[in-house]
Structure formats: structure tokens, C-alpha cells
Design a protein around this motif. Structure first.
Motif, short mmCIF file in Angstrom:
data_model
loop_
_atom_site.label_atom_id
_atom_site.label_comp_id
_atom_site.label_asym_id
_atom_site.label_seq_id
_atom_site.Cartn_x
_atom_site.Cartn_y
_atom_site.Cartn_z
N LEU A 264 -9.20 2.65 -0.16
CA LEU A 264 -8.56 2.24 -1.40
C LEU A 264 -9.22 2.96 -2.57
O LEU A 264 -10.42 2.83 -2.79
CB LEU A 264 -8.69 0.72 -1.59
CG LEU A 264 -7.98 0.14 -2.80
CD1 LEU A 264 -6.47 0.13 -2.58
CD2 LEU A 264 -8.47 -1.28 -3.09
N ILE B 204 -7.23 -7.12 -3.80
CA ILE B 204 -7.11 -6.55 -2.46
C ILE B 204 -8.42 -6.79 -1.72
O ILE B 204 -9.50 -6.60 -2.28
CB ILE B 204 -6.77 -5.05 -2.52
CG1 ILE B 204 -5.35 -4.88 -3.09
CG2 ILE B 204 -6.85 -4.41 -1.13
CD1 ILE B 204 -4.89 -3.44 -3.22
N GLY C 229 -1.62 -1.08 -3.77
CA GLY C 229 -2.86 -0.33 -3.60
C GLY C 229 -2.58 1.11 -3.23
O GLY C 229 -1.62 1.39 -2.50
N PRO D 111 -8.35 -1.36 2.98
CA PRO D 111 -7.67 -2.63 2.74
C PRO D 111 -7.37 -3.37 4.04
O PRO D 111 -6.90 -2.76 5.01
CB PRO D 111 -6.37 -2.21 2.05
CG PRO D 111 -6.61 -0.83 1.55
CD PRO D 111 -7.56 -0.21 2.52
N THR E 11 -11.01 -5.81 1.10
CA THR E 11 -11.37 -4.57 1.77
C THR E 11 -12.52 -4.77 2.76
O THR E 11 -13.31 -5.71 2.64
CB THR E 11 -11.79 -3.48 0.76
OG1 THR E 11 -12.91 -3.96 -0.01
CG2 THR E 11 -10.65 -3.13 -0.16
N LEU F 221 -4.03 4.64 -1.46
CA LEU F 221 -4.99 5.08 -0.46
C LEU F 221 -5.19 6.58 -0.49
O LEU F 221 -4.25 7.34 -0.77
CB LEU F 221 -4.51 4.68 0.94
CG LEU F 221 -4.12 3.21 1.16
CD1 LEU F 221 -3.62 3.02 2.58
CD2 LEU F 221 -5.29 2.29 0.86
N LEU G 151 0.83 -1.20 0.00
CA LEU G 151 0.00 0.00 0.00
C LEU G 151 0.87 1.26 0.00
O LEU G 151 1.94 1.27 0.62
CB LEU G 151 -0.91 0.03 1.24
CG LEU G 151 -1.92 -1.11 1.39
CD1 LEU G 151 -2.54 -1.07 2.77
CD2 LEU G 151 -2.99 -1.03 0.31
#
Length: 334
Positions: free
Chosen positions: A257, A312, A249, A319, A314, A251, A226
Motif C-alpha cells: 500500500l 486500511i 487503496g 492490505p 495492513t 498498490l 484496491l
């Protein structure tokens, strides 16, 4: 000593075998089609009554039969048991030698016999009558001894066996199996039996793997790659490489996300200044995700449909994990 060579199949022999197979399948398919037609006619009402009888039973469904009907009965009992209807098989002949003790007054009996005239069924019929145990007969003769003694008669339409002599139980066996499956699935749907319920009864093998949850296979904590919005691609690439999932990922300021950068994104945006670009310009927005409670089989379908290798996980857009195709392979899902 030279070993004799096996005879080679000629084209005419192959053609004959294939034609025989096609005739068999046509005969058996016509039997199943006849059941479908009967369910829309005279068989519909007793079928619904049988389903209601089994659904309301305090005990279990006892499936019985012998010969080919017995083999089919074992499979039907297994299907019922695996789809939420407690059931097991009692051999009709063994019933007279002590196995009647397996059947209680709270149970329902489903007796399979194409002719409905096997003498081995006599004691079982008498036992059911003596203790007021509901009896469902699956036969092809509504005037048979078994059918007349039953509370519900599932009378199968007459059909010719696939055997050219009309002797070996083939079409008839498949028809019994098909009607048994239809009854089991009708009860499954009537009870609202879910894939989650199914997973409880199928913990082993590939079915068990397919019915695991994403939470059972995902990587969590620091293993999830992330980076925050506004990160340079050079940093994102380090994160992607170090975590080894082929993606990272992205953010927003609330920890939600909002995007993902994958190997494919790198290839699509390959240019001299790629490493100094912001992830915001490279990432795929609104990436596909799964929840902790997604079944592993569903996660696999999503990966295959999207032609990607990782998802991913969530929770409320934040996440909590990541699952890779390799995780599903190791678990035996794929």
C-alpha cells in the motif's frame, strides 16, 4: 381535582445546594490529598509491603468489611479481580456463620474498618491467626484491635467527614476506596498487566467492544477497495463506489500500500480532466493504517484524531482488510 404544583427552587436554595456540594467535594478532596502525603511519608513502607504480600500470595485476596466499609470493600475486590489480582469479598459478619470456609491458608485478607474495633471482626482475626493467613488492616487507628492483629497496617490519616456533624461516612469511605484503587493499580503495573489481559476479563459491554481487535471487525478479501499504481481515476472511482467505503487503496508492483484516494481527495482535486488523471497524481501518499492486532478502541482514536472514516488494515505493508467507522458503531465501540 387540581394537582398541587411542585415548589419551584429559588436562587438562594440553589446557591445553598451548590455551596454544600462544594464543601463536600473540598472535604473529600482533602482526604485523598492526605493519603497522597502519607504515602510519601509513613504510609509508603507498609503500602509497598501490602503490595508484595498480595503479589506473592498463592491464593486470592479476600477483602472484608461491614457497613460502609463493606460496600467499599466489595468495589475494591471487584477492581482487583478485573485488573489481574484474583479477589472476592467476604462480609465480616457472615464470616462467623460459615463464610470463613471461603478463606484458605493460601489467601491474603484485606480487612477494612475505619475504627478497627468492630466486634464482628474478632472471629475473622482469630481465624487468620489460627491458620497463619496474612492479614492487612486498612484503618484510621494504628492502635486499634484490628491494626494490632494485622501483619501489615495501612493506617489512613485522620480526616473530617464531609457530613456537617462529622458522622456519616463520606470522606473516610472515599479514602478507603482511593487507597484500595491505588493498591490494585500498583499490582496491575507491577505484573505488567496489559490491555490484552484486560480484554480477557472484560468481554462484555462497551469495554468489551473497545477491547476487540481490528481483525474481529474488519472486512477482508474482495471487499477491500484496491487498485494498482497508474490506474485512471475513472476506474478508481468505480472501485470506490462499488465497495462503499469512500476510499480506494493504491498498490505498487509488490502489492504494498503506497497511497489512498478518498472522497476528500476528489473534492480537493476537482477539475475537468479529473477522470482521466492517474491515481498517482491524486492519492494521499503514506496513508494511516492499522494492523490486525490493533484494539478497536485504538482504531477509533486514530479515526477521530485524523478526522477520517476508514482505515486500511495492513500486514507487512500489504492490505489485508479495511475497517470503517460504521463497523465500530455497530460493534458498540463508538
Amino acid at each position: 381535582m387540581a394537582r398541587p404544583k411542585a415548589p419551584m427552587a429559588n436562587s438562594s436554595g440553589t446557591d445553598h445546594s451548590v455551596q454544600s456540594a462544594l464543601r463536600t467535594l473540598d472535604a473529600e478532596a482533602s482526604g485523598v490529598a492526605a493519603i497522597s502525603a502519607a504515602l510519601q511519608s509513613d504510609l509508603g513502607v507498609p503500602f509497598a509491603a501490602a503490595a508484595e504480600l498480595v503479589r506473592n500470595a498463592k491464593g486470592r485476596l479476600i477483602v472484608t468489611g461491614l457497613g460502609k466499609s463493606g460496600h467499599i470493600g466489595r468495589k475494591i475486590a471487584a477492581t482487583f479481580a478485573s485488573t489481574g489480582t484474583p479477589a472476592f469479598f467476604v462480609h465480616a459478619a457472615e464470616a462467623s456463620h460459615g463464610d470463613l470456609g471461603m478463606i484458605t491458608a493460601d489467601d491474603v485478607i484485606l480487612a477494612l474498618s475505619w475504627s478497627g474495633e468492630q466486634p464482628e471482626m474478632k472471629n475473622l482475626i482469630s481465624y487468620a491467626a489460627r491458620f497463619s493467613i496474612p492479614l492487612i488492616a486498612m484503618t484510621a487507628d494504628k492502635d486499634s484491635t484490628l491494626s494490632k492483629a494485622a501483619d501489615v497496617q495501612l493506617t489512613l490519616p485522620k480526616a473530617r467527614e464531609a457530613c456537617p456533624h462529622n458522622l456519616a461516612p463520606t470522606t473516610s469511605s472515599l479514602m478507603m476506596l482511593a487507597l484500595g484503587d491505588a493498591l490494585a493499580i500498583a499490582l496491575l503495573e507491577g505484573r505488567g498487566f496489559t490491555s490484552t489481559d484486560f480484554s480477557v476479563l472484560h468481554p462484555g459491554g462497551k469495554l468489551g467492544a473497545l477491547l476487540k481487535y481490528t481483525r474481529d471487525l474488519m472486512h477482508g478479501g474482495d471487499a477491500v477497495p484496491l487498485k494498482p499504481q497508474g490506474t485512471k481515476m475513472s476506474e478508481a472511482l468505480v472501485e470506490m463506489t462499488s465497495k462503499g467505503f469512500g476510499c480506494v487503496g493504491i498498490l505498487d508492483g509488490h502489492g504494498h500500500l503506497i497511497g489512498i484516494v478518498t472522497d476528500g481527495d476528489l473534492r480537493r482535486h476537482m477539475r475537468p480532466d479529473l477522470m482521466t488523471a492517474d491515481v498517482d497524481d491524486i492519492m494521499t501518499r503514506n496513508p494511516k493504517t492499522v494492523s490486525r492486532d490493533t484494539l478497536a478502541g485504538e482504531a477509533l482514536e486514530l479515526l477521530n484524531a485524523a478526522k477520517i472514516t476508514a482505515l486500511i488494515v495492513t500486514d507487512a505493508k500489504k492490505p489485508v482488510g479495511i475497517i470503517h467507522l460504521h463497523d465500530l458503531l455497530r460493534a458498540g465501540v463508538a
